[in-house]
Design an enzyme around this catalytic site. Sequence first.
Site, short mmCIF file in Angstrom:
data_model
loop_
_atom_site.label_atom_id
_atom_site.label_comp_id
_atom_site.label_asym_id
_atom_site.label_seq_id
_atom_site.Cartn_x
_atom_site.Cartn_y
_atom_site.Cartn_z
N HIS A 40 63.36 28.26 16.84
CA HIS A 40 62.31 28.11 15.82
C HIS A 40 61.07 28.91 16.23
CE1 HIS A 40 63.79 24.12 13.83
NE2 HIS A 40 64.74 25.04 13.90
N GLU A 53 57.86 28.18 16.28
CA GLU A 53 56.86 27.51 17.11
C GLU A 53 57.35 27.39 18.56
OE1 GLU A 53 58.23 26.46 14.28
OE2 GLU A 53 56.87 25.16 13.14
N CYS A 111 59.79 21.05 17.59
CA CYS A 111 58.66 21.93 17.88
C CYS A 111 57.38 21.12 18.09
CB CYS A 111 58.48 22.94 16.75
SG CYS A 111 59.86 24.12 16.69
N CYS A 131 59.02 21.09 12.80
CA CYS A 131 60.03 20.04 12.92
C CYS A 131 59.69 19.20 14.16
CB CYS A 131 61.43 20.64 13.02
SG CYS A 131 61.86 21.21 14.69
#
Lengths: 155, 155
Positions: free
Chosen positions: B53, B55, B86, B83
């Site tokens: 992801h 982040e 993260c 999410c």
Amino acid sequence: MTDADRFLCEAIELAHANVEAGGRPFGAVVVGNGQVIATGVNETHKSDDVTDHAELLAIRAAVRAHGSEALRGSAVYASGHPCPMCLTAMRLAGVSEVVFAYSNEDGAPYSLSTAHIYDELRRPFSEHAMKIACVPARIGGREDLYAAWSRRQAK
Amino acid sequence: MTDADRFLCEAIELAHANVEAGGRPFGAVVVGNGQVIATGVNETHKSDDVTDHAELLAIRAAVRAHGSEALRGSAVYASGHPCPMCLTAMRLAGVSEVVFAYSNEDGAPYSLSTAHIYDELRRPFSEHAMKIACVPARIGGREDLYAAWSRRQAK
């Protein structure tokens, strides 16, 4: 000895070896179709990166060795109670079962519990330690980001 | 334009560029002392790794470029609602502020929301999609894992 005990003992042995190497007491094994397909230990002592948890690294190793499909329906055996980062990583990866040997309660006397983060995640963002906010910024004159992605997906 | 708007627009531009490169619509920038110290985009299309992801990769890039101390008190500006993986990574890294432009509600029509995982984390493990259990396995004749770590720490 059950399969669960066997895989948990393997995770605990990995954690012991990591402690002996100067690391934190966490190990994890990923099991697909009854076989260990990847392992990981906490590597924060080597990388200085607090996201280098045993379970996250085991998931990443499994994907790199066998592809993401190998994770679907797999099981993760961890020496310790997974933190919410790792638990969510497993969820995203399609892991179906998570088993751990040491609970957050076992870890608490050693400051090895992430129960406080689980507690935070049960509360609204306004009650978290971090300041968290949605600021609905948009770039003027640009197609909407999600609409642009959706249009491209449809091609 | 506020600083928040400026950094969010930078994250959104990264997300747009990622979409144009065939990726998912997520970008993030890490800001320390008013400066961008690292960026990330969702790389799942390249790595096949669902944990890649924006982040998480931005956090990892920031640590590798500047050391973990640079994250303490930093801010993360993300194009989309982080999410729980993260968000927890940021929490572990000592990030103090998280700002995002697109909410889970914005993402839901495009299946770009992780609200269902946040909902799960509010519930006991027995109500999660994954089967999650503590099985208190221990290795006979071995020093307790956490005690061994603690003893080594004390040296």
